[in-house]
Write an enzyme that holds these catalytic residues in place. Structure first.
Site, PDB file in Angstrom:
ATOM      1  N   PHE A 213      51.251  26.939  43.170  1.00 13.04           N
ATOM      2  CA  PHE A 213      49.710  27.484  44.651  1.00 13.04           C
ATOM      3  C   PHE A 213      49.132  29.304  44.435  1.00 13.04           C
ATOM      4  CE2 PHE A 213      51.941  23.686  45.849  1.00 13.04           C
ATOM      5  CZ  PHE A 213      50.894  22.680  45.535  1.00 13.04           C
TER       6      PHE A 213
ATOM      7  N   GLU B 140      40.941  26.497  41.965  1.00 10.71           N
ATOM      8  CA  GLU B 140      40.790  27.018  43.413  1.00 10.71           C
ATOM      9  C   GLU B 140      39.503  27.048  43.695  1.00 10.71           C
ATOM     10  OE1 GLU B 140      43.392  31.213  43.373  1.00 10.71           O
ATOM     11  OE2 GLU B 140      42.200  30.554  40.974  1.00 10.71           O
TER      12      GLU B 140
END
Ligand SMILES: Cc1cc2nc3c(=O)[nH]c(=O)nc-3n(C[C@H](O)[C@H](O)[C@H](O)COP(=O)(O)OP(=O)(O)OC[C@H]3O[C@@H](n4cnc5c(N)ncnc54)[C@H](O)[C@@H]3O)c2cc1C
Ligand code: SF4
Lengths: 732, 338
Positions: free
Chosen positions: A235, A698
């Protein structure tokens, strides 16, 4: 196209669920040594004395490395630079006696067994000369300084704001949040004859780590190979090389043996994080909902040694039409590790503030929140005054609202109920960039109709293996089972770190351009066959399909690629190419979304449930509707966590994270997640790149926290601007 | 984590003998709390005495109509035991509100009573904590104390006991059977856990050389009118900010007998005889509930981050008593509060 655009199951799924997929901390070697890290317990000062004698006395302990006895490391900042490093002087693990943050690595214990190293780590005695530290953003606001931001102001926002009919101004706050990937940061380094290193690392960029390690230890690129075939979530936390890889290499160089170092969960909170940020937004509008001015100021934290900042502010006037706009971005230096990228850095936070502010403006205008956004809708990037390559945001609003049933919303807060629950419906817009990077790729096609496709990118769980296989299968006209994908190895063709949602578009382009060359070669071979049905055709006149070279004009004119290769006496065709995108300054490239959320809030107790969410996303062509939907769904879950749960709690007296574990750092659990619907809105785009791909890693999180906060307001009439929205803030 | 020895206890007498012989020894049952504490270097036992092979795994009905639960019955088995589900659903519900299925499968009845606080500072050896290191100071009082206590605190410690199961056991007035070198004894549940006072390092009145052998429930199970409501920062797998166990016996709309215990607010499950007396004889309505809440929370004192718990506890008491009175107990698998 057979595979692109379909819900293709993960090609690495079986390896992952059966456990044959190996992660950085699982590689082994006959001479493996285990490491454990000792970390600092103060936030600022220096190590006055470090005594490892008790640790060294434990049977099985091989060495304890500290700043006093570690192997030689580069003495200048340049040696520690990595491709993602912000401005400043990068952190150097075990370099000297200085303590820059709490949880800083200060010693590495190396032992024959992991349990021994862990035990011995508790025996390392440290005395500090502590200095007064500062870890609280709120106490350093007046010390915050401006960072240079790319986006220039438009008009005179202050004047326009003062003169406007309707104004909204408020401050929003996002606390520190950590990535908490399931897999702990880990490195296994094997030391091979003559000092060549193979580094198995948890990273989003193997070549970045390779350059970094070579820079620090003065090693030659040929002597360091970095591998990261599987990553258990990152991430953004794996964009920069983390300290454990430096320590593991130090250990291997020192002992001339293989070293494995896996951080503990609490040590994960000594790495990067989403910085706590104060966002001040002022919006002014006319009575009809058109905007006069937007001012967005962000004050975020950074470390004492690097300036980390991402674009928080200029989303405001990129998205919405407003003649006047002004941005300010400030940083406050604290005694903390440098923040890092975390899913949609800048946008997850900045757009949270913007989209809550838009909701508050809609309330002030007595306008439906979707309607307000349509009134200031812009077909051009407002900041740079450019048209988009494509922008189907209107369609996102329409499809999302329809799927959600938005039309049935009654605007008054506290006007919708379900028994003892107050019901709230909120929405927000999401926006992210459609970035693309130069990417290398190699294809090896063999006459048996098998292809190997490779590049040094990584798959952080996003599905890169699968989409590479899909794109290659379609480009080469082969069944997906005949395609092998290799990635996560620094010896493979060039790749940037995997981040910014740019991998899908970049890697797909690289594969298709490389496959073009293969096709050219195949056609040439086929045309050498006597009486070739493809005689006279140009390479753009044929496609590869079903294992054959086929004329576009007439499917009956075809040659099996195996025949073409065998006739030419060619067993394999290998092509490697670095593909760069054509520069295009005439368009803005963005992805968009509209997110709709229902919350139910127990009126008496303030307990919040997110009962429904619809996220309608416009992100160009979706290569794999299954893995892409998973990306969006996971993002929505994370957005719920950002809105309701997540917060890294720092005791500022100690400058130390106190909830450094995933029992007390709350992320949503199954019980917190109900119905999530993902819609991909059609967005044909031949401008952004030939395949029309934009990336979805995202965009899914952007706006979610705002939609939840707006829904909570609609349910309760209470506007909570400080995340996370916990019970006390609802009842208080 | 330190080096330790491991030994297995054959039977209760053997367990008592082993623990009496070695002051640095500790029992291990499910290990779900102890192992974490060892990994964090908070617990440093030199010897683990594994009691998981003792014959304390049965649930039996007693002669006087109660139930005797062996100390090693796993939390999951207990929650889903047919007699418990039928006659003591409050206990079943409270257990299911706690931890996760995996943890409940491992956790034992005795271990649940003996679990330590979740105060952040207790788990971090880099910070002072009187409970971990007597005399070092309490970091929570002026630190992060959102999850800390509002009742029965002392200047030395403001920790809570984190168990859900124990809140139900307090309301049901269970007895804790223990064995030691001097033989067996029973401890009333209200006497089992201590308040921190100036000795916060001592959680319970169990002696260092004693072992819990069983929990005994009296016949009265409040199976008709009960509820366990747990309020937390996410909808599952989090410790209680506040939890309430309510058990009523009703007669013609009036409360004949009442039990009310709070979790997540004190160093032990919190009860107050006066609050329960205030419910007795009253109509099962919000007026009486509010009075009981007021008495129960009378001495509550909040700190910088947890003062909200006082109001939250009051609201939760009202709701839980209403759920109990209406025979609509909270269902733990449903995240909607009834
Ligand atoms: C992430 C997480 C979340 C949790 N959430 C919750 C929650 O929401 N609600 C909740 O109630 N609990 C929760 N728990 C705690 C859990 O219920 C306890 O850890 C468990 O009940 C302890 O039982 P055990 O058998 O594993 O004890 P162990 O860890 O084996 O032992 C704990 C202590 O009890 C002592 N002990 C054990 N048995 C005996 C005995 N018979 N006699 C004397 N001493 C004994 C041991 O010596 C040790 O000191 C959670 C735990 C974790 C790790
Ligand atoms: S409240 Fe108790 S457990 Fe927490 S720091 Fe203070 S003394 Fe330690």
């Amino acid at each position: 196209m057979t595979y692109i655009g379909t819900p293709t199951p993960r090609v690495d799924g079986r390896a992952k669920v059966t456990g044959s997929a190996q992660y950085a901390g699982e590689f082994t070697a006959p001479d493996l040594v285990y490491g454990s890290v000792v970390t600092s317990t103060i936030a600022k000062g220096r190590i006055a004395r470090i005594d490892a004698s008790q640790a060294l006395a434990v049977e099985g302990v091989l060495d304890v490395l500290t700043h006093e006895n570690r192997p030689k490391m580069a003495s200048g900042d340049k040696g520690y630079n990595d491709e993602v490093a912000p401005t400043g002087s990068p952190f150097r693990p075990l370099f000297d006696d200085k303590i820059k943050f709490n949880g800083q690595p200060i010693a590495l214990v190396l032992a024959e067994e992991w349990e021994i190293s862990r035990f011995a780590a508790t025996l390392v005695q440290v005395d500090y000369d502590a200095e007064t530290h500062s870890t609280d953003l709120h106490t350093r606001i007046d010390k915050a300084y401006m960072v240079e931001k790319p986006d220039k102001p438009r008009g005179n926002a202050a004047k326009a704001h003062a003169a406007a009919a309707v104004r909204h101004e408020a401050e929003y706050y996002i606390p520190i949040e950590h990535h908490n990937p399931m897999e702990l940061f880990a490195s296994t380094v094997t030391w091979n004859d003559g000092g060549k290193l193979t580094v198995f690392d948890k990273t989003q960029g193997v070549q970045n780590v390779q350059r970094y390690i070579c820079g620090i230890f003065g090693l030659k690129p040929d002597d360091v190979r970095v591998m990261s075939p599987f990553v258990g979530g990152a991430f953004g936390s794996g964009l920069r090389p983390q300290y454990q890889v430096v320590l593991a290499v130090q250990g291997a160089l020192q002992l001339k043996r293989a070293v494995r170092l896996v951080l503990t969960r609490d040590q994960m909170y000594g790495l990067g994080y989403r910085p706590a940020t104060i966002e001040r937004v002022a919006i002014a509008a006319r009575n009809d909902g058109t905007l006069d001015a937007i001012t967005h100021e962000a004050i975020a934290m950074t470390s004492q040694y690097e300036e980390f900042s991402r674009n928080d502010t200029s989303w405001s006037a990129l998205l919405y039409k407003s003649a006047n706009a002004k941005y300010e971005h400030k940083l406050a230096r604290l005694d903390v590790p440098t923040p890092s990228d975390m899913r949609a850095p800048g946008a997850a936070t900045g757009v949270y503030a913007l989209e809550c502010a838009m909701d508050e403006l809609a309330v002030a205008l007595k306008l439906d929140p979707v309607e307000l956004r349509l009134r200031c809708y812009s077909d051009r990037d407002q900041n740079n005054d450019l048209p988009y390559t494509s922008k189907q945001l209107k369609e996102c609003y329409r499809k999302g609202a329809e799927a959600f049933g938005w039309a049935k919303r009654t605007p008054e807060p506290r006007s919708m109920r379900d028994g003892t629950d107050l019901v709230g419906w909120g929405m927000a817009t999401g926006v992210w960039e459609a970035l693309q990077m130069p990417m290398g790729n190699r294809i090896v096609l063999t006459a048996n109709g098998h292809a190997e496709v490779s590049c040094a990118t990584s798959d952080i769980g996003t599905g890169t293996y699968t989409i590479m296989a899909q794109v290659a299968s379609d480009a080469l006209g082969l069944p997906i089972d005949n395609v092998t994908v290799k990635l996560g190895d620094s010896s493979l063709p060039h790749s940037q770190v995997e981040g910014g949602s740019w991998t899908a578009a970049s890697v797909a382009y690289a594969i298709t351009t490389t496959a073009d060359e293969i096709r050219r070669e195949l056609l040439a071979l086929a045309q050498k066959m006597p009486g070739s049905p493809l005689a006279g055709l140009k390479h753009d006149d044929v496609v590869l399909s079903d294992g054959m070279i086929v004329a576009k004009a007439a499917a009956s004119r075809s040659v099996p690629l195996a025949d073409a290769m065998r006739h030419g006496g060619v067993e394999r065709i290998e092509r490697e190419k670095l593909s760069e995108f054509k520069e295009d300054n005439k368009h803005a490239r963005n992805t968009h979304s509209a997110i709709f959320v229902e919350v139910k809030v127990d009126e008496q107790l303030g307990v919040i449930r997110v009962t429904r969410a619809v996220n309608a996303v416009a992100a160009g062509r979706i290569i794999n509707t299954k893995t892409a939907a998973s990306q969006i769904m996971g993002s929505v879950v994370w957005g719920i966590g950002m809105a309701l749960h997540e917060e890294t709690l720092v005791d500022h007296a100690f400058g130390r994270v106190m909830n450094a574990n995933i029992a007390e750092y709350h992320v949503p659990v199954n019980a917190d997640v109900h119905d999530i619907k993902v819609i991909f809105v059609e967005e044909p785009d031949s401008t952004v790149n030939p395949l029309g791909i934009k990336g979805v890693g995202e965009i899914g999180i952007v706006g979610v926290a705002a939609a939840v906060a707006n829904a909570v307001y609609h349910a309760t009439g209470k506007r909570v601007r400080d995340l996370p929205i916990t019970i006390d803030k609802i009842l208080g | 984590m330190i080096n330790f020895e491991y030994a297995r206890a054959r039977d209760v007498a053997d367990a008592v003998r082993q623990i009496s012989a070695d002051p640095a020894a500790t029992f291990i049952a499910g290990g779900t709390n102890l192992i974490d504490l060892m990994k964090y270097d908070v617990a440093r036992p030199m010897r683990l005495i594994d009691i998981t092979h003792l014959a304390l795994k049965t649930v039996e009905e007693t002669a006087n109509g109660g139930l005797r639960i062996g100390a090693l019955v796993p939390n999951s088995d207990l929650a889903y035991h047919p007699v418990v589900e039928k006659r003591y659903p409050l206990l079943s519900s409270a257990i299911l509100a706690g931890a996760s299925q995996q943890l409940r499968n491992m956790a034992s009845t005795g271990g649940n009573l003996m679990q330590r606080t979740r105060c952040f500072y207790f788990y971090d050896v880099a910070t002072p904590c009187n409970k971990r290191e007597p005399g070092s100071g309490c970091s929570a009082i002026n630190g992060i104390n959102r999850i800390n206590a509002i009742l029965g605190t002392s200047e030395a410690c403001i920790a809570t006991h984190p168990s859900d199961m124990c809140v139900a056991l307090a309301a049901l007035e269970a007895k804790v059977h223990v064995a030691g070198p001097a033989g067996e004894r029973a401890i009333a549940f209200a006497e089992f856990h201590r308040l921190p006072g100036d000795r916060p390092e001592v959680d319970t009145n169990l002696k260092a050389d004693e072992i819990i052998t069983a929990i005994e429930l009296p016949a009265r199970g409040f199976a008709a009118n009960y509820s366990y409501l747990k309020i937390r920062d996410r909808l599952s797998y989090a410790f209680a900010l506040v939890s309430v166990a309510a058990a009523l016996e009703l007669e013609g709309g009036r409360i004949k007998e009442a039990r009310l215990a709070l979790g997540g607010v004190a160093h032990k499950p919190w009860r107050n005889a006066e609050a329960e007396a205030a419910l007795r004889g009253q109509p099962a309505k919000s007026d009486a509930f509010a009075r009981a809440a007021e008495i129960l929370l009378r001495d509550a004192k909040g700190f910088a981050h947890n003062a909200f718990k006082i109001d939250l506890a009051r609201r939760a008491i009202l709701r839980t008593l209403a759920q109990a009175a209406n025979a609509t107990p909270q269902i733990q698998s449903s995240k909607k509060i009834r």
